[in-house]
Design an enzyme around this catalytic site. Structure first.
Site, PDB file in Angstrom:
ATOM      1  N   GLY A  32      -0.141   4.641  -2.210  1.00  0.00           N
ATOM      2  CA  GLY A  32      -1.430   5.252  -1.939  1.00  0.00           C
ATOM      3  C   GLY A  32      -1.590   5.566  -0.459  1.00  0.00           C
ATOM      4  O   GLY A  32      -0.618   5.871   0.234  1.00  0.00           O
ATOM      5  N   HIS A  33      -2.824   5.460   0.048  1.00  0.00           N
ATOM      6  CA  HIS A  33      -3.142   5.844   1.413  1.00  0.00           C
ATOM      7  C   HIS A  33      -2.620   4.837   2.443  1.00  0.00           C
ATOM      8  O   HIS A  33      -2.263   5.205   3.554  1.00  0.00           O
ATOM      9  CB  HIS A  33      -4.663   5.984   1.549  1.00  0.00           C
ATOM     10  CG  HIS A  33      -5.127   6.555   2.847  1.00  0.00           C
ATOM     11  ND1 HIS A  33      -4.731   7.779   3.327  1.00  0.00           N
ATOM     12  CD2 HIS A  33      -5.975   6.051   3.797  1.00  0.00           C
ATOM     13  CE1 HIS A  33      -5.300   8.025   4.485  1.00  0.00           C
ATOM     14  NE2 HIS A  33      -6.053   6.988   4.805  1.00  0.00           N
ATOM     15  N   LYS A  34      -2.569   3.577   2.080  1.00  0.00           N
ATOM     16  CA  LYS A  34      -2.157   2.525   3.016  1.00  0.00           C
ATOM     17  C   LYS A  34      -0.737   2.055   2.681  1.00  0.00           C
ATOM     18  O   LYS A  34      -0.498   0.946   2.200  1.00  0.00           O
ATOM     19  CB  LYS A  34      -3.143   1.357   2.982  1.00  0.00           C
ATOM     20  CG  LYS A  34      -4.585   1.738   3.322  1.00  0.00           C
ATOM     21  CD  LYS A  34      -4.722   2.239   4.743  1.00  0.00           C
ATOM     22  CE  LYS A  34      -6.191   2.491   5.089  1.00  0.00           C
ATOM     23  NZ  LYS A  34      -6.361   3.144   6.392  1.00  0.00           N
TER      24      LYS A  34
END
Length: 298
Positions: A271-273
């Site tokens: 995901g984003h992290k």
């Protein structure tokens, strides 16, 4: 400096333009430098594992907290202009204060927009760019940003209300988990978003972060300058993306090759992290890139 000492993280504060800027550093300052730029709603805590990993491979890694984030000063919006341009000026002064004559930049989320402005100020100092789930092309602003774009183009109260409240505790949590397959969510420690929220939820601070968000259109206006930098300077460029990123669309990842055909693209099942869930895989990619593009030429 012995190998064990080299991997220790030191936590310091330096005065920059009247503000206390907190930073974490690891490694020997005589080694090739890597400046790590965090995003919203993070701090340099995001790089707690990457700092010693870089230092162990003979890099000097340094990660500042932006004003109003982490442990740096958090002046009110009346005392400090919360704009990306002002942030870049502070970080530019920080690099000069820390005597970073040459450095690679790791750019994530909001940090990419701040870091690219620093690169524009000091093109001769940039040894490499590493983008991770960041923003320099319109393609990154997918349908999730539609209401924001309407507000930025027509900043009325009605359009603002359509965006809704997004600076809250659950929003901090979703920065990590949104879009991530359920079987991966147990990889994330809740300490990360708990710290983010506790540091963010300070008197008057959320208003300051909203002010920064409202300045986002100035970044979009800068995109052509970023692209020109990629074309003319042609820095070694690494692009890393989480396939499931719910904030900056993975459609942006291949865009960097338009202006720098030699850019290296890696899309991970994340995901984003990415640093939180796929650290070992990502660290290998980063170190391999730096060893080929930076250390081999040092």
């Amino acid at each position: 400096m012995d190998a064990t000492q080299n991997q220790k993280i030191f936590h310091r504060t330096v005065k920059v333009d009247g503000l206390d800027i907190f930073y974490r550093e690891a490694g020997d300052p005589s080694n090739p430098a890597v400046l790590l730029m965090h995003g919203y709603p993070n701090s340099s805590f995001l790089y707690r594992r990457l700092l010693p990993a870089l230092a162990a491979e003979n890099y000097y890694a340094i990660a500042p907290d932006f004003p109003g984030m982490g442990y740096s000063s958090y002046p009110s919006a009346d005392e400090f202009q919360y704009t990306f341009r002002n942030y870049a000026n502070i970080i530019s002064s920080f690099t000069e204060k820390m005597q970073l004559e040459k450095f690679a930049i790791y750019l994530h989320d909001y940090g990419s927009l701040i870091g690219m402005r620093v690169a524009l100020m000091h093109p001769e100092k940039i040894t490499a760019l590493m983008f991770q789930d960041s923003n320099a092309y319109e393609e990154g602003l997918g349908k999730e940003w539609d209401a924001c774009k309407v507000y930025w183009d027509h900043p009325t109260k009605e359009n603002w209300d359509k965006i809704g409240d997004f600076l809250n505790e659950e929003s901090c949590r979703q920065q990590y988990l949104a879009g991530v397959p359920e079987d991966q969510q147990a990889l994330f420690t809740p300490d990360a978003w708990t710290l983010d929220w506790n540091l963010m939820n300070r008197p008057g601070h959320i208003d300051s972060l909203y002010a920064l968000f409202k300045d986002y259109p100035d970044n979009r206006a800068m995109f052509p300058e970023f692209h020109n930098f990629f074309r003319t300077v042609q820095p070694p460029t690494l692009v890393i993306w989480g396939k499931y990123d719910a904030f900056y669309s993975v459609a942006e990842a291949p865009c960097y090759k338009r202006d720098n055909p030699d850019a290296e693209i890696h899309v991970l099942e994340a995901g984003h992290k990415v640093l939180e869930s796929h650290f070992e895989e990502l660290a290998h990619v980063i170190l391999d890139f730096l060893d080929r593009k930076i250390k081999s030429k040092a």
